[in-house]
Design an enzyme around this catalytic site. Structure first.
Site, PDB file in Angstrom:
ATOM      1  CB  CYS A   1      17.696  30.106 -60.927  1.00 13.12           C
ATOM      2  SG  CYS A   1      17.643  31.819 -60.455  1.00 13.12           S
TER       3      CYS A   1
ATOM      4  CB  CYS B   1      18.509  33.379 -54.319  1.00  9.78           C
ATOM      5  SG  CYS B   1      16.821  33.650 -53.920  1.00  9.78           S
TER       6      CYS B   1
ATOM      7  CB  CYS C   1      15.663  27.606 -54.958  1.00 10.27           C
ATOM      8  SG  CYS C   1      14.128  28.329 -55.724  1.00 10.27           S
TER       9      CYS C   1
ATOM     10  CB  CYS D   1      12.450  34.561 -59.617  1.00 14.76           C
ATOM     11  SG  CYS D   1      11.848  33.449 -58.273  1.00 14.76           S
TER      12      CYS D   1
ATOM     13  CD  GLN E   1      -3.241  26.057 -50.519  1.00 17.15           C
ATOM     14  OE1 GLN E   1      -2.100  25.885 -50.312  1.00 17.15           O
ATOM     15  NE2 GLN E   1      -4.060  25.725 -49.542  1.00 17.15           N
TER      16      GLN E   1
ATOM     17  CG  PHE F   1      -8.476  26.044 -40.092  1.00 17.02           C
ATOM     18  CD1 PHE F   1      -7.922  26.756 -39.362  1.00 17.02           C
ATOM     19  CD2 PHE F   1      -8.521  24.752 -39.807  1.00 17.02           C
ATOM     20  CE1 PHE F   1      -7.837  26.429 -37.905  1.00 17.02           C
ATOM     21  CE2 PHE F   1      -8.459  24.436 -38.356  1.00 17.02           C
ATOM     22  CZ  PHE F   1      -7.999  25.443 -37.373  1.00 17.02           C
TER      23      PHE F   1
ATOM     24  CG  ASP G   1      -5.273  23.776 -45.722  1.00 20.39           C
ATOM     25  OD1 ASP G   1      -4.266  23.688 -45.344  1.00 20.39           O
ATOM     26  OD2 ASP G   1      -5.728  24.617 -46.939  1.00 20.39           O
TER      27      ASP G   1
ATOM     28  CB  CYS H   1       2.483  23.950 -45.542  1.00 17.54           C
ATOM     29  SG  CYS H   1       1.986  25.338 -44.309  1.00 17.54           S
TER      30      CYS H   1
END
Length: 434
Positions: free
Chosen positions: A87, A93, A96, A170, A271, A298, A366, A392
């Site tokens: 990229c 940015c 990432c 992107c 997600q 959840f 979750d 996560c």
């Protein structure tokens, strides 16, 4: 050019020893390169460490040091693991952190993020994965927009800065979403003041874009309202919301879970990609096996519940009333599904009790990043044979895992899922058995 003329004494020469938890290199003077860990087991800096963004382990660099961070970095010796970032925005940015890392190093970093968090809780386990898929998979993104003399800047902030990077491409977005960046600029332009900023939460649904704008003034001008509707209709928007005002809804945006269409209420959680949905459901289904009574905590819109209902009866719980209603409606319209009992319930304030849990053969949870502390404490007292945790956040997952293990469970499998490509974030699925 000015930097090239600076005396060498003003710059420090360092070696990068490892990657920190945010994916940044951690560097030390060449004479002192021993690693350290914080209380949660995540790589961090001590007094000798310097954060060196976009560097890799074993690289030798020179840089200025300002408040513990390296600036004006020059790489004297590059790592063999360094690759060319795809990229053009990479390095500025903040979306990432690791496009410059070759696959073996990148994958080891994702596994280590989990392993270190679990080790900090006294838990040692081999981490599988990460499960990976195409980089350009993200169907959701939240952009920041700012007006300038030349037009509109739309994109993500630089890492640890308020400076906005104006995205022209992107590499993590689905191509269909990336192609709509010009439409989003045109849409937001008349809503921005010269000094103000706005946020655009954009979801690529199966039937078009769902765009929710916040941070702008109330839309009172009927001509402006019609102008926005015209832009949205010429684009691929199916719904445009400004704060709580639905400006345009040509259809209800929807996604599909295990072949079942589910309408997306405004603000509902999804997600990051369809590929992530499938990868997580596959890992969960393997753990569920032939079980016929499953509880999904959840549950959201039914990301897992609808797929599991192909072979098991499911009780699903979530605090988001609109999401639960969407799951109920999708279940009614689905075919060849076993019963799903979907219930609105605040699992933080009112976790399921032992009696409710013990009726299930498998319990899945979750939760948001905060984890499921209260529910894990009750689960630890239950007799549920199999518990599957999806998260996560390695730190809160490890905390909840410690609670379950102290209650008599064994952690039998921990798998990393690379849902957030090239970032420091990692999704995980943990399986526990009595």
């Amino acid at each position: 050019m000015a930097e090239a003329l600076e005396p060498a004494a003003q710059r420090a020469r360092m070696i990068v020893t490892r990657l920190g938890s945010a994916g940044e290199g951690l560097a030390r003077p060449l004479c002192d390169a021993a690693p350290s860990s914080d209380a949660r087991g995540e790589s961090t800096a001590n007094a000798a460490d310097v954060y060196a963004p976009y560097t890799l382990p074993d690289e030798i660099i020179t840089a200025h040091i300002e408040d513990g961070r390296a600036t004006g970095i020059r790489i004297e010796r590059a790592s063999d693991a360094r690759v060319r970032a795809p990229c053009p925005h990479f390095g500025r940015c903040g979306g990432c952190a690791l496009q410059h890392a070759a696959a073996p190093l990148y994958e080891a970093f994702k596994r280590d993020r989990l392993a270190q968090a679990f080790a900090a809780r006294g838990l040692a386990i081999d981490v599988e994965g990460p499960v990976r898929f195409a980089h350009a998979a993200r169907r959701r993104a939240t952009f920041t927009a700012r007006r300038t003399k030349k037009g509109v800047m739309l994109g993500f902030h630089e890492a640890r800065a308020e400076t906005l990077v104006d995205l022209r491409t992107c590499k993590v977005l689905r191509p269909e979403l990336e192609a709509q960046l010009p439409v989003l600029r045109k849409l937001i332009h008349p809503l921005l003041t010269r000094k103000g900023t706005a946020r655009l939460a954009v979801t690529l649904a199966r039937n078009g874009l769902d765009v929710a704008i916040t941070g702008v003034a109330r839309l009172n001008d009927p001509n402006l309202r019609q102008s926005l509707i015209d832009v949205a209709q010429r684009g691929q928007l199916v719904r445009l919301t400004i704060d709580d005002d639905i400006v345009l809804q040509q259809a209800t945006p929807y996604v599909a879970f295990a072949g079942v269409d589910v309408e997306i209420p405004p603000g509902a959680f999804l997600q990051a990609s369809e590929e992530a949905d499938a990868a997580l459901l596959a890992l969960i289904s393997e753990a569920v096996g032939p079980a016929r009574e499953v509880i999904d905590l959840f549950c959201g819109l039914g990301t897992f519940a609808l797929g599991l209902a192909r072979s098991a009866r499911v009780r699903a719980y979530d605090g988001d009333r609109a999401a639960v209603s969407a799951l109920q409606q999708a279940h009614r319209q689905g075919r060849r599904l076993k019963p799903i009992e979907a219930v609105t319930r605040d699992l933080y304030a009112d976790p399921l009790n032992v009696k409710e849990l013990d009726a299930a053969e498998v319990v899945i949870f979750d939760p948001p990043r905060a984890g499921a502390k209260a529910q894990a404490q009750v689960l630890a007292q239950s007799k549920v044979p199999v518990v599957v945790a999806v998260s996560c956040n390695p730190a809160t997952l490890a905390r909840d895992a410690r609670t379950l293990i102290d209650g008599g469970y064994r952690l039998t499998r921990l798998t990393a899922v690379d849902q957030f490509a090239w970032s420091a974030h990692v999704e995980a699925v943990a399986v526990f058995k009595r």
